[in-house]
Design an enzyme around this catalytic site. Structure first.
Site, PDB file in Angstrom:
ATOM      1  N   TYR A  97       9.450  17.571  10.281  1.00 30.54           N
ATOM      2  CA  TYR A  97      10.364  16.431  10.232  1.00 30.54           C
ATOM      3  C   TYR A  97      11.811  16.819   9.922  1.00 30.54           C
ATOM      4  O   TYR A  97      12.636  15.927   9.693  1.00 30.54           O
ATOM      5  CB  TYR A  97       9.913  15.442   9.146  1.00 30.54           C
ATOM      6  CG  TYR A  97       8.500  14.966   9.253  1.00 30.54           C
ATOM      7  CD1 TYR A  97       8.041  14.314  10.394  1.00 30.54           C
ATOM      8  CD2 TYR A  97       7.604  15.139   8.198  1.00 30.54           C
ATOM      9  CE1 TYR A  97       6.732  13.864  10.479  1.00 30.54           C
ATOM     10  CE2 TYR A  97       6.296  14.689   8.282  1.00 30.54           C
ATOM     11  CZ  TYR A  97       5.868  14.053   9.425  1.00 30.54           C
ATOM     12  OH  TYR A  97       4.575  13.605   9.500  1.00 30.54           O
TER      13      TYR A  97
ATOM     14  N   GLU B  65       0.828  -1.214   0.000  1.00 30.77           N
ATOM     15  CA  GLU B  65       0.000   0.000   0.000  1.00 30.77           C
ATOM     16  C   GLU B  65       0.865   1.267   0.000  1.00 30.77           C
ATOM     17  O   GLU B  65       0.868   2.036   0.955  1.00 30.77           O
ATOM     18  CB  GLU B  65      -0.938  -0.011   1.206  1.00 30.77           C
ATOM     19  CG  GLU B  65      -0.264  -0.311   2.521  1.00 30.77           C
ATOM     20  CD  GLU B  65      -1.231  -0.387   3.690  1.00 30.77           C
ATOM     21  OE1 GLU B  65      -1.003   0.298   4.693  1.00 30.77           O
ATOM     22  OE2 GLU B  65      -2.215  -1.153   3.587  1.00 30.77           O
ATOM     23  N   PRO B  66       1.605   1.508  -1.078  1.00 26.76           N
ATOM     24  CA  PRO B  66       2.431   2.711  -1.148  1.00 26.76           C
ATOM     25  C   PRO B  66       1.593   3.978  -1.303  1.00 26.76           C
ATOM     26  O   PRO B  66       0.518   3.968  -1.907  1.00 26.76           O
ATOM     27  CB  PRO B  66       3.282   2.464  -2.392  1.00 26.76           C
ATOM     28  CG  PRO B  66       2.436   1.565  -3.239  1.00 26.76           C
ATOM     29  CD  PRO B  66       1.690   0.684  -2.281  1.00 26.76           C
ATOM     30  N   GLY B  67       2.092   5.070  -0.760  1.00 25.90           N
ATOM     31  CA  GLY B  67       1.445   6.369  -0.924  1.00 25.90           C
ATOM     32  C   GLY B  67       2.419   7.389  -1.468  1.00 25.90           C
ATOM     33  O   GLY B  67       2.291   7.884  -2.585  1.00 25.90           O
ATOM     34  N   ARG B  68       3.441   7.698  -0.661  1.00 24.80           N
ATOM     35  CA  ARG B  68       4.454   8.681  -1.053  1.00 24.80           C
ATOM     36  C   ARG B  68       5.038   8.377  -2.437  1.00 24.80           C
ATOM     37  O   ARG B  68       5.241   9.273  -3.259  1.00 24.80           O
ATOM     38  CB  ARG B  68       5.577   8.681  -0.012  1.00 24.80           C
ATOM     39  CG  ARG B  68       6.708   9.648  -0.286  1.00 24.80           C
ATOM     40  CD  ARG B  68       7.885   9.394   0.650  1.00 24.80           C
ATOM     41  NE  ARG B  68       7.461   9.286   2.026  1.00 24.80           N
ATOM     42  CZ  ARG B  68       7.270  10.327   2.839  1.00 24.80           C
ATOM     43  NH1 ARG B  68       7.492  11.542   2.398  1.00 24.80           N
ATOM     44  NH2 ARG B  68       6.861  10.139   4.078  1.00 24.80           N
TER      45      ARG B  68
ATOM     46  N   ARG C 103       6.395  19.789   6.101  1.00 24.76           N
ATOM     47  CA  ARG C 103       7.405  18.748   6.312  1.00 24.76           C
ATOM     48  C   ARG C 103       8.752  19.272   6.824  1.00 24.76           C
ATOM     49  O   ARG C 103       9.336  18.655   7.719  1.00 24.76           O
ATOM     50  CB  ARG C 103       7.602  17.923   5.034  1.00 24.76           C
ATOM     51  CG  ARG C 103       6.359  17.129   4.620  1.00 24.76           C
ATOM     52  CD  ARG C 103       6.655  16.175   3.473  1.00 24.76           C
ATOM     53  NE  ARG C 103       7.468  15.056   3.933  1.00 24.76           N
ATOM     54  CZ  ARG C 103       8.746  14.908   3.656  1.00 24.76           C
ATOM     55  NH1 ARG C 103       9.389  15.803   2.920  1.00 24.76           N
ATOM     56  NH2 ARG C 103       9.411  13.852   4.102  1.00 24.76           N
TER      57      ARG C 103
ATOM     58  N   CYS D 154       5.295  33.617  12.113  1.00 26.75           N
ATOM     59  CA  CYS D 154       6.146  34.083  13.212  1.00 26.75           C
ATOM     60  C   CYS D 154       6.550  32.897  14.094  1.00 26.75           C
ATOM     61  O   CYS D 154       6.137  32.769  15.250  1.00 26.75           O
ATOM     62  CB  CYS D 154       5.412  35.146  14.037  1.00 26.75           C
ATOM     63  SG  CYS D 154       6.466  35.942  15.254  1.00 26.75           S
TER      64      CYS D 154
END
Length: 415
Positions: free
Chosen positions: A311, A268-271, A307, A337
């Site tokens: 991360y 089940e790949p997404g990226r 991201r 800010c």
């Protein structure tokens, strides 16, 4: 020979003049998604795993245009929320091509999913806790069930997305056979599932292989399973000098580690499907010279692409407006800010001027999906590219959109 396109699409592979024309026509910030690249990535996955059941992890990008493209390319939909189930149905996925993976599901999610299951009884629901089965049967569910195992091993590009060994996810793998035996009288048990994490690279293949081996052993200990799902998480190269994932090697390692089972392999790949199909365009609004660097202020920020702040993720960045200018060391910063509102530090960039358009690569996965209206900043539009040319898939939000959920004092009044 594969017709799935090159193994990776770098930021430099995008047509610079075309991107500049899109920024001029649609404004900035602007997400651009190439649907042909989505198709190529889907095809490459199907060619590498011809015997497997391949689903797209919808959470990577839920846009209708992307979902319709994935459906047409032959992938099914793996959904992590009731909202994603609804979006998959709205995009045309039949119930038999949708699986809902419940992670500590709120009652409202279960209510909605079970109501959709009643209309689409071929839908599969995956549970990661034994008590979720009771919550489902209390709502009348007796359909296709998959059990998510916690295999005690994880991998991924960041600790926040390494799921395989965290107690939040799944039932400890040694307990799954007894849970499977307990639920058979109430539901149709069809599969087992595990997921190591997100952004798995060649360096993580040993962990992926061990997870798959454990899932193969689990599948052989439970009779009558249709499939054994070993998750996705296949990484893409965010750094310009990082090699692409050897998908064929991953497929071979997966098959070897799984071993012989009566259950069909599922992934089940997404990226992998959408990351390099997307780019974010942002205009330079401020250029500030400071000791040892240049601060480049842009109109996108952590509310647009989270991201890097979330991360510490790296994204390739280029100056589309003056690619041949001398390079300077820069800090590329957004308008929020927050000190974390940075896209890059110590990044070499063709010397920018106010009004230049920067392109941020690999923005197709978890880009728009994680965008927010923090700081009361409207979300950007998304333009998709296809055979008929560019079209707006999601319009630019306005300040009125942000406040539309608020009610005036008179509306709150019972009179």
């Amino acid at each position: 020979m594969s017709t799935g396109g090159p193994a990776v699409r770098r930021l430099s592979d995008w047509d610079r003049e075309h991107l500049l024309s899109l920024a001029s026509e649609f404004g900035s910030p602007l997400y651009v998604t190439d649907l042909q690249r989505v198709r190529e990535n889907c095809l490459r996955l199907r060619e590498a795993f011809p015997e497997a059941h391949v689903s797209y992890a919808v959470k990577a990008h839920t846009g209708r245009a992307v979902l319709e493209t994935v459906l047409d390319a032959g992938l099914d939909a793996e959904c992590a929320s009731a909202g994603e189930v609804q979006r998959a149905l709205d995009a045309g996925f039949p119930g038999g091509r949708i699986r809902y993976t419940a992670v500590n599901p709120p009652a409202a999610d279960l209510d909605h999913v079970v109501s959709r299951w009643e209309e689409n009884p071929e839908m599969t629901i995956t549970v990661g806790a034994a008590d979720t089965v009771g919550r489902l049967t209390d709502r009348g569910f007796d359909g296709r069930l998959c059990i998510r195992a916690n295999p005690g091993i994880g991998a991924g590009h960041h600790e926040k997305v390494t799921t395989g060994g965290h107690a939040k996810f799944g039932i400890p793998i040694d307990r799954v056979p007894s849970v499977a035996e307990d639920v058979r009288d109430d539901v149709e048990l069809v599969g087992v599932h595990a997921h190591a994490g997100s952004g798995i690279s060649g360096d993580d293949l040993s962990a992926h292989r061990e997870l798959v081996r454990r899932m193969g052993d689990l599948a052989r200990s439970i009779d009558g399973l249709e499939f054994v799902d070993v998750g996705g998480g296949f990484g893409v190269p965010y750094h310009e000098d990082e090699p692409p994932l050897d998908l064929d090697a991953v497929a071979d390692a997966t098959r070897d580690a799984l071993g012989d089972t009566d259950a069909q392999l599922a992934i089940e790949p997404g990226r992998y499907v959408v990351a390099d199909a997307g780019v974010l365009l942002s205009a330079v609004n401020t250029v500030k010279e400071v000791p040892e660097t240049t601060v480049v202020g842009v109109d996108a920020g952590m509310t647009t692409l989270l991201r890097p702040a979330m991360y510490d993720a790296y994204h390739a960045i280029s100056n589309l407006s003056r690619p041949d200018a001398d390079t300077v060391s820069t800090i590329i910063a957004g308008p929020v800010c927050e000190t974390s509102d940075l896209f890059a530090e110590d990044r070499a960039l063709a010397r920018p001027e106010r009004g230049d358009i920067l392109a941020i690569g690999n923005a197709g996965a978890y880009g728009y999906e994680m965008a927010s209206t923090y700081n009361s900043r409207p979300r950007p539009p998304e333009v998709v590219l296809d055979a008929d040319g560019p079209r707006v898939a999601r319009r630019r939000e306005t300040l009125d959109d942000i406040t539309t959920l608020e009610r005036t004092a008179s509306e709150h009044s019972p009179n």
